[in-house]
Design a protein around this motif. Structure first.
Motif, PDB file in Angstrom:
ATOM      1  N   ALA A  64       0.818  -1.215   0.000  1.00  0.00           N
ATOM      2  CA  ALA A  64       0.000   0.000   0.000  1.00  0.00           C
ATOM      3  C   ALA A  64       0.850   1.263   0.000  1.00  0.00           C
ATOM      4  CB  ALA A  64      -0.927   0.001   1.220  1.00  0.00           C
ATOM      5  N   TYR A  65       2.075   1.159   0.459  1.00  0.00           N
ATOM      6  CA  TYR A  65       2.958   2.318   0.559  1.00  0.00           C
ATOM      7  C   TYR A  65       4.021   2.345  -0.526  1.00  0.00           C
ATOM      8  CZ  TYR A  65       0.815   2.314   5.121  1.00  0.00           C
ATOM      9  OH  TYR A  65      -0.097   2.305   6.135  1.00  0.00           O
ATOM     10  N   TRP A  66       4.095   1.290  -1.327  1.00  0.00           N
ATOM     11  CA  TRP A  66       5.196   1.125  -2.267  1.00  0.00           C
ATOM     12  C   TRP A  66       5.320   2.273  -3.260  1.00  0.00           C
ATOM     13  CZ3 TRP A  66       9.688  -0.736  -2.551  1.00  0.00           C
ATOM     14  CH2 TRP A  66      10.341  -0.846  -3.770  1.00  0.00           C
ATOM     15  N   HIS A  67       4.221   2.659  -3.897  1.00  0.00           N
ATOM     16  CA  HIS A  67       4.307   3.712  -4.913  1.00  0.00           C
ATOM     17  C   HIS A  67       4.795   5.034  -4.326  1.00  0.00           C
ATOM     18  CE1 HIS A  67       2.914   1.463  -8.316  1.00  0.00           C
ATOM     19  NE2 HIS A  67       1.846   1.066  -7.660  1.00  0.00           N
ATOM     20  N   LYS A  68       4.362   5.360  -3.111  1.00  0.00           N
ATOM     21  CA  LYS A  68       4.804   6.589  -2.468  1.00  0.00           C
ATOM     22  C   LYS A  68       6.299   6.521  -2.154  1.00  0.00           C
ATOM     23  CE  LYS A  68       2.202   8.409   0.736  1.00  0.00           C
ATOM     24  NZ  LYS A  68       1.529   8.647   2.013  1.00  0.00           N
ATOM     25  N   GLU A  69       6.738   5.428  -1.563  1.00  0.00           N
ATOM     26  CA  GLU A  69       8.155   5.279  -1.211  1.00  0.00           C
ATOM     27  C   GLU A  69       9.031   5.219  -2.458  1.00  0.00           C
ATOM     28  OE1 GLU A  69       9.511   5.485   1.831  1.00  0.00           O
ATOM     29  OE2 GLU A  69       7.511   5.843   2.616  1.00  0.00           O
ATOM     30  N   LYS A  70       8.586   4.465  -3.454  1.00  0.00           N
ATOM     31  CA  LYS A  70       9.322   4.366  -4.716  1.00  0.00           C
ATOM     32  C   LYS A  70       9.398   5.730  -5.382  1.00  0.00           C
ATOM     33  CE  LYS A  70       6.971   3.500  -8.099  1.00  0.00           C
ATOM     34  NZ  LYS A  70       6.164   3.280  -9.260  1.00  0.00           N
ATOM     35  N   GLY A  71       8.322   6.482  -5.353  1.00  0.00           N
ATOM     36  CA  GLY A  71       8.303   7.820  -5.942  1.00  0.00           C
ATOM     37  C   GLY A  71       9.267   8.762  -5.248  1.00  0.00           C
ATOM     38  N   ARG A  72       9.308   8.710  -3.918  1.00  0.00           N
ATOM     39  CA  ARG A  72      10.258   9.536  -3.162  1.00  0.00           C
ATOM     40  C   ARG A  72      11.692   9.207  -3.556  1.00  0.00           C
ATOM     41  NH1 ARG A  72       7.369   8.533   2.453  1.00  0.00           N
ATOM     42  NH2 ARG A  72       5.867  10.227   2.423  1.00  0.00           N
ATOM     43  N   ALA A  73      11.982   7.912  -3.638  1.00  0.00           N
ATOM     44  CA  ALA A  73      13.339   7.491  -3.996  1.00  0.00           C
ATOM     45  C   ALA A  73      13.699   7.973  -5.400  1.00  0.00           C
ATOM     46  CB  ALA A  73      13.466   5.968  -3.906  1.00  0.00           C
ATOM     47  N   ARG A  74      12.783   7.828  -6.343  1.00  0.00           N
ATOM     48  CA  ARG A  74      13.069   8.227  -7.728  1.00  0.00           C
ATOM     49  C   ARG A  74      13.298   9.739  -7.826  1.00  0.00           C
ATOM     50  NH1 ARG A  74      12.786   4.739 -11.556  1.00  0.00           N
ATOM     51  NH2 ARG A  74      12.534   6.390 -13.095  1.00  0.00           N
ATOM     52  N   VAL A  75      12.465  10.525  -7.159  1.00  0.00           N
ATOM     53  CA  VAL A  75      12.632  11.986  -7.192  1.00  0.00           C
ATOM     54  C   VAL A  75      13.982  12.361  -6.572  1.00  0.00           C
ATOM     55  CG1 VAL A  75      11.781  14.156  -6.199  1.00  0.00           C
ATOM     56  CG2 VAL A  75      10.197  12.575  -7.314  1.00  0.00           C
ATOM     57  N   ASP A  76      14.289  11.774  -5.431  1.00  0.00           N
ATOM     58  CA  ASP A  76      15.539  12.064  -4.739  1.00  0.00           C
ATOM     59  C   ASP A  76      16.744  11.683  -5.604  1.00  0.00           C
ATOM     60  OD1 ASP A  76      17.137  12.915  -2.679  1.00  0.00           O
ATOM     61  OD2 ASP A  76      16.525  11.360  -1.265  1.00  0.00           O
ATOM     62  N   LEU A  77      16.740  10.487  -6.163  1.00  0.00           N
ATOM     63  CA  LEU A  77      17.867  10.021  -6.974  1.00  0.00           C
ATOM     64  C   LEU A  77      17.988  10.796  -8.288  1.00  0.00           C
ATOM     65  CD1 LEU A  77      17.471   6.192  -6.375  1.00  0.00           C
ATOM     66  CD2 LEU A  77      19.331   7.642  -5.517  1.00  0.00           C
ATOM     67  N   SER A  78      16.885  11.333  -8.777  1.00  0.00           N
ATOM     68  CA  SER A  78      16.940  12.091 -10.043  1.00  0.00           C
ATOM     69  C   SER A  78      17.608  13.454  -9.857  1.00  0.00           C
ATOM     70  CB  SER A  78      15.546  12.247 -10.649  1.00  0.00           C
ATOM     71  OG  SER A  78      14.763  13.113  -9.861  1.00  0.00           O
ATOM     72  N   THR A  79      17.797  13.898  -8.614  1.00  0.00           N
ATOM     73  CA  THR A  79      18.492  15.164  -8.354  1.00  0.00           C
ATOM     74  C   THR A  79      19.989  14.966  -8.119  1.00  0.00           C
ATOM     75  OG1 THR A  79      18.197  15.099  -5.946  1.00  0.00           O
ATOM     76  CG2 THR A  79      16.407  16.095  -7.251  1.00  0.00           C
ATOM     77  N   GLN A  80      20.437  13.716  -8.140  1.00  0.00           N
ATOM     78  CA  GLN A  80      21.836  13.410  -7.856  1.00  0.00           C
ATOM     79  C   GLN A  80      22.579  13.091  -9.152  1.00  0.00           C
ATOM     80  OE1 GLN A  80      22.039  10.333  -4.809  1.00  0.00           O
ATOM     81  NE2 GLN A  80      20.185  11.136  -3.847  1.00  0.00           N
ATOM     82  N   PRO A  81      23.534  13.926  -9.542  1.00  0.00           N
ATOM     83  CA  PRO A  81      24.306  13.657 -10.760  1.00  0.00           C
ATOM     84  C   PRO A  81      25.065  12.335 -10.646  1.00  0.00           C
ATOM     85  CG  PRO A  81      24.760  15.859  -9.928  1.00  0.00           C
ATOM     86  CD  PRO A  81      23.951  15.155  -8.873  1.00  0.00           C
ATOM     87  N   LEU A  96      22.959  10.044 -16.762  1.00  0.00           N
ATOM     88  CA  LEU A  96      23.109  11.402 -16.232  1.00  0.00           C
ATOM     89  C   LEU A  96      22.878  11.532 -14.733  1.00  0.00           C
ATOM     90  CD1 LEU A  96      21.403  13.457 -19.080  1.00  0.00           C
ATOM     91  CD2 LEU A  96      23.851  13.176 -18.625  1.00  0.00           C
ATOM     92  N   THR A  97      21.900  10.781 -14.202  1.00  0.00           N
ATOM     93  CA  THR A  97      21.578  10.876 -12.780  1.00  0.00           C
ATOM     94  C   THR A  97      21.656   9.498 -12.137  1.00  0.00           C
ATOM     95  OG1 THR A  97      19.200  10.461 -12.976  1.00  0.00           O
ATOM     96  CG2 THR A  97      19.954  12.767 -13.265  1.00  0.00           C
ATOM     97  N   ARG A  98      21.648   9.478 -10.800  1.00  0.00           N
ATOM     98  CA  ARG A  98      21.671   8.200 -10.082  1.00  0.00           C
ATOM     99  C   ARG A  98      20.379   7.415 -10.345  1.00  0.00           C
ATOM    100  NH1 ARG A  98      26.321   6.220  -8.944  1.00  0.00           N
ATOM    101  NH2 ARG A  98      25.618   5.198  -7.042  1.00  0.00           N
TER     102      ARG A  98
END
Length: 164
Positions: A64-81, A96-98
């Motif tokens: 039930a929480y997977w999409h939210k947690e996965k989304g947080r991780a993807r957004v966070d990793l997309s800001t890391q070169p 380009l990004t992590r």
């Protein structure tokens, strides 16, 4: 809910059964190829989990929480070169990004012939870690016949932010 459920042995064992050993990874590839909900050549981290393991089989209601947690991780990793090559056999591929590196790594595993098994692990930063507030990925490829050959196993570790 957070990362505690995802760092537990029951979750890790359930997920890793989809990706290791090779026979299990091949079974997962076959399931994904048969699914109309996914396109393997453009696969992204997190798209395949609920297809391979239906929500009612996830421990402690964690699906039930997977999409939210996965989304947080993807957004966070997309800001890391990123400056790390995809793998030793593809040294010129430098996403380009992590987040791009994570996606390229799982795509490589699912789309290789034969597929490359994965062992996944989810851990949490210690409060004292320099970047304890953000997600991190640690990828380690294993090579059976020399570092310049195609990898035979991916160790994928997702490090979640520290939360008290």
């Amino acid at each position: 809910m957070g990362s505690r459920t995802y760092t537990g042995a029951s979750f890790k064992d359930l997920m890793n059964d989809n990706y290791f050993p090779l026979e299990n990874m091949q079974r997962s590839v076959d399931i994904l190829k048969a699914s109309s909900d996914i396109h393997l050549p453009t696969l992204e981290y997190g798209q395949y989990h609920l297809i391979l393991t239906p929500a009612d089989r996830w421990p402690d209601g964690s699906a039930a929480y997977w999409h939210k947690e996965k989304g947080r991780a993807r957004v966070d990793l997309s800001t890391q070169p990123n400056c790390t090559p995809l793998s030793n056999d593809e040294p010129g591929v430098i996403p380009l990004t992590r987040c791009d590196l994570l996606d390229a790594s799982v795509r490589k595993c699912f789309n290789s012939e034969p597929p490359i098994p994965m062992k996944t692990n989810i851990i949490t930063h210690a409060a004292s870690d320099a970047f304890a507030h953000r997600h991190e990925i640690r990828l380690k490829w294993e090579y059976a016949n020399g570092e310049d050959k195609a990898p035979t196993l991916l160790y994928l570790t997702m490090v979640c932010p520290y939360r008290d």
